[in-house]
Design a protein around this motif. Structure first.
Motif, PDB file in Angstrom:
ATOM      1  N   ALA A   1       3.792  -4.570  -5.346  1.00 56.07           N
ATOM      2  CA  ALA A   1       3.314  -3.478  -5.742  1.00 56.07           C
ATOM      3  C   ALA A   1       3.918  -2.889  -7.320  1.00 56.07           C
ATOM      4  N   ARG A   2       5.162  -2.900  -7.266  1.00 60.67           N
ATOM      5  CA  ARG A   2       5.919  -2.710  -8.276  1.00 60.67           C
ATOM      6  C   ARG A   2       5.732  -3.342  -9.568  1.00 60.67           C
ATOM      7  N   ILE A   3       5.520  -4.804  -9.267  1.00 55.81           N
ATOM      8  CA  ILE A   3       5.019  -5.621 -10.275  1.00 55.81           C
ATOM      9  C   ILE A   3       3.805  -5.364 -10.873  1.00 55.81           C
ATOM     10  N   VAL A   4       2.933  -5.097 -10.139  1.00 58.06           N
ATOM     11  CA  VAL A   4       1.336  -4.636 -10.649  1.00 58.06           C
ATOM     12  C   VAL A   4       1.542  -3.289 -11.357  1.00 58.06           C
ATOM     13  N   LEU A   5       2.272  -2.528 -10.567  1.00 57.25           N
ATOM     14  CA  LEU A   5       2.119  -1.003 -11.310  1.00 57.25           C
ATOM     15  C   LEU A   5       2.983  -1.192 -12.777  1.00 57.25           C
ATOM     16  N   ALA A   6       3.624  -2.055 -12.682  1.00 61.25           N
ATOM     17  CA  ALA A   6       4.718  -2.075 -14.072  1.00 61.25           C
ATOM     18  C   ALA A   6       4.156  -2.955 -15.333  1.00 61.25           C
TER      19      ALA A   6
ATOM     20  N   VAL B   1       0.917  -1.176  -0.204  1.00 60.87           N
ATOM     21  CA  VAL B   1       0.054   0.040   0.101  1.00 60.87           C
ATOM     22  C   VAL B   1       0.835   1.270   0.121  1.00 60.87           C
ATOM     23  N   LEU B   2       2.109   1.191   0.805  1.00 59.24           N
ATOM     24  CA  LEU B   2       2.719   2.442   0.675  1.00 59.24           C
ATOM     25  C   LEU B   2       3.555   2.794  -0.749  1.00 59.24           C
ATOM     26  N   THR B   3       3.746   1.809  -1.263  1.00 62.07           N
ATOM     27  CA  THR B   3       4.302   1.764  -2.534  1.00 62.07           C
ATOM     28  C   THR B   3       3.237   2.321  -3.685  1.00 62.07           C
ATOM     29  N   TRP B   4       2.056   1.564  -3.504  1.00 62.46           N
ATOM     30  CA  TRP B   4       1.060   1.950  -4.425  1.00 62.46           C
ATOM     31  C   TRP B   4       0.690   3.207  -4.519  1.00 62.46           C
TER      32      TRP B   4
END
Length: 377
Positions: free
Chosen positions: A210-215, A51-54
């Motif tokens: 989070a980075r995997i999903v955002l990317a 969540v913090l990354t998102w």
């Protein structure tokens, strides 16, 4: 998701204070529920990183970030710490680890009378504080990882989590174990799950997911399938040696459930996590987590309640849930929300810092622009 994780911890603690009709029944129930608290807290740790990354803000300074997080956790901790301490004194129970607990340093000390002092569940806040202190640096590093390498890094973190129980088995004697820990020891459990640098691995995994999903690197696993994998991981945790059942069998399913849940939410799919009730429960989940054990254990002793029938114990547990939820709402309404509104942000607007001088890399547009998953709590 956050309230469901808190509910798992609640069920675990209900099982520990429940007055069973006989020792055999108690052992049976507690053997099934004995890993739920680990599952719930592990979920918290991974979800925090996610969540913090998102929701990371481009150009946000490390100081501003830490200010918001401290306003989120410390006032609630201070109130529940004071209440728990007063109840311990009223009930004439041993009081230990007051200063480390107050300062949220107690998870670093491998002594159960310290890391489980005052309000027992607050040890996880000691870990969360470490997560927050390191997040700006971790965020900077992890956003520099090439998108095609993210799954490799996530796999490496999982391998590290899986190696921790082996280290505990080899390096720490299993001589002071609780009978419920079946061949393990309190020192081993502390190292595998409570020791903040080790707990940090789960937080880092959340950042990577989070980075995997955002990317756009998510492979499309549906949320129901991920949830079934989590159930299977928990069932396996009950079969493997205790130290390996703490979180080694569930860490991958937890990461998959969180990522799949975020994707489902962003795509507008109907899930149990999107309703108003679940969103409200997510808001009060942190307060619920902090108050529930004091209600269950100290509340029972304060009222001097005797052993009840099974039906009576179930009714008492339901009442404990209702009281915990009501107190959590009052804590959220009277402390957490007002403090966040009043002090989590500077009163005067500040000039934007020059690029490269904040705690986060400037202009990381995907993380800054992504909507927060509604079901995250």
């Amino acid at each position: 998701m956050r309230f469901l994780a808190a509910l798992l911890v609640f069920v675990f603690h209900v099982a520990t204070v429940f007055a069973y009709p006989d020792a055999e029944t108690a052992a049976g129930v507690q053997s099934v529920t004995g890993r739920l608290a680990f599952l719930g807290v592990s979920f918290f740790f991974v979800l925090s990183g996610f969540v913090l990354t998102w929701s990371a803000r481009p150009g946000d300074g490390a100081g501003s970030f830490l200010r918001r997080r401290l306003c989120k956790i410390y006032p609630n901790h201070l109130v529940t710490f004071a209440v728990a301490l007063i109840l311990l004194l009223v009930l004439a129970k041993p009081v230990t680890g007051v200063l480390p607990n107050l300062l949220l340093f107690h998870a670093w000390i491998p002594d159960q009378s310290i890391f489980n002092s005052v309000n027992v569940v607050s040890w996880s806040l000691s870990c969360e504080l470490v997560f927050y202190l390191f997040f700006p640096l971790l965020y900077r590093w992890i956003t520099r990882i090439g998108e095609k390498h993210l799954w490799w890094w996530a796999s490496g973190v999982v391998v590290a989590v899986l190696c921790v129980p082996f280290v505990a088995e080899i390096a720490i004697p299993a001589t002071d174990g609780d009978p419920l820990q079946a061949g393990s020891s309190t020192s081993q459990v502390w190292f595998v799950f409570i020791f903040p640098p080790v707990a940090l691995l789960q937080f880092v995994l959340g950042i990577l997911m989070a980075r995997i999903v955002l990317a756009g690197r998510w492979f499309g696993l549906p949320l129901p399938v991920a949830a079934l994998a989590l159930v299977g991981g928990y069932a396996l945790a009950l079969l493997v040696p205790y130290n390996f059942g703490i979180n080694a069998t569930t860490i991958v399913p937890i990461a998959l459930v969180i990522a799949a849940g975020a994707v489902a939410d962003v795509r507008g799919r109907r899930t149990l996590l999107r309703g108003r009730t679940m969103l409200w429960l997510g808001e009060v989940s942190f307060a619920f987590y902090l108050v529930h054990y004091v209600v269950l254990l100290d509340g029972r002793e304060l009222l001097g309640l005797p052993r009840l029938s099974v039906g009576g114990e179930v009714a008492l547990s339901i009442a404990g849930f209702a009281v915990s939820l009501a107190l959590a709402f009052l804590l959220y309404l009277g402390v957490e929300r007002p403090v966040m509104r009043r002090w989590s942000r500077a009163r005067r607007p500040r000039h934007r810092r020059a690029p490269g001088r904040t705690g986060f890399p400037p202009g990381h547009e995907p993380a800054g622009s992504a909507p927060r998953p509604r079901g995250a709590g």
